[in-house]
Design a protein around this motif. Sequence first.
Motif: not given
Length: 94
Positions: A65-93
Amino acid sequence: MGSTALVMLLNAALWAPALARVIDVPASATLPELHELLQAAIGWTDSHLHQFVTPQATYGMEIPGEEVWPEDQRDETGAHLADLGAEFEYLYDF
């Protein structure tokens, strides 16, 4: 092919006791693949939005329903686990 052990601790005020899972994730995993592995490990049904958040970037899926990405969000499709670095948060719901 090598693998990386990912230790994920989930803490939420609504859950008691907190959930903890340890899963093996291929180092070459994409973020969509990592999302699927996390969903399976926890027993969730992939029915909510999610994001991977690091101090440097936020990765996520297109928001329906959104025509644009949130300003601070990158598309996860081509990103890999290594792009996250040593620590990250997984937000859900959210």
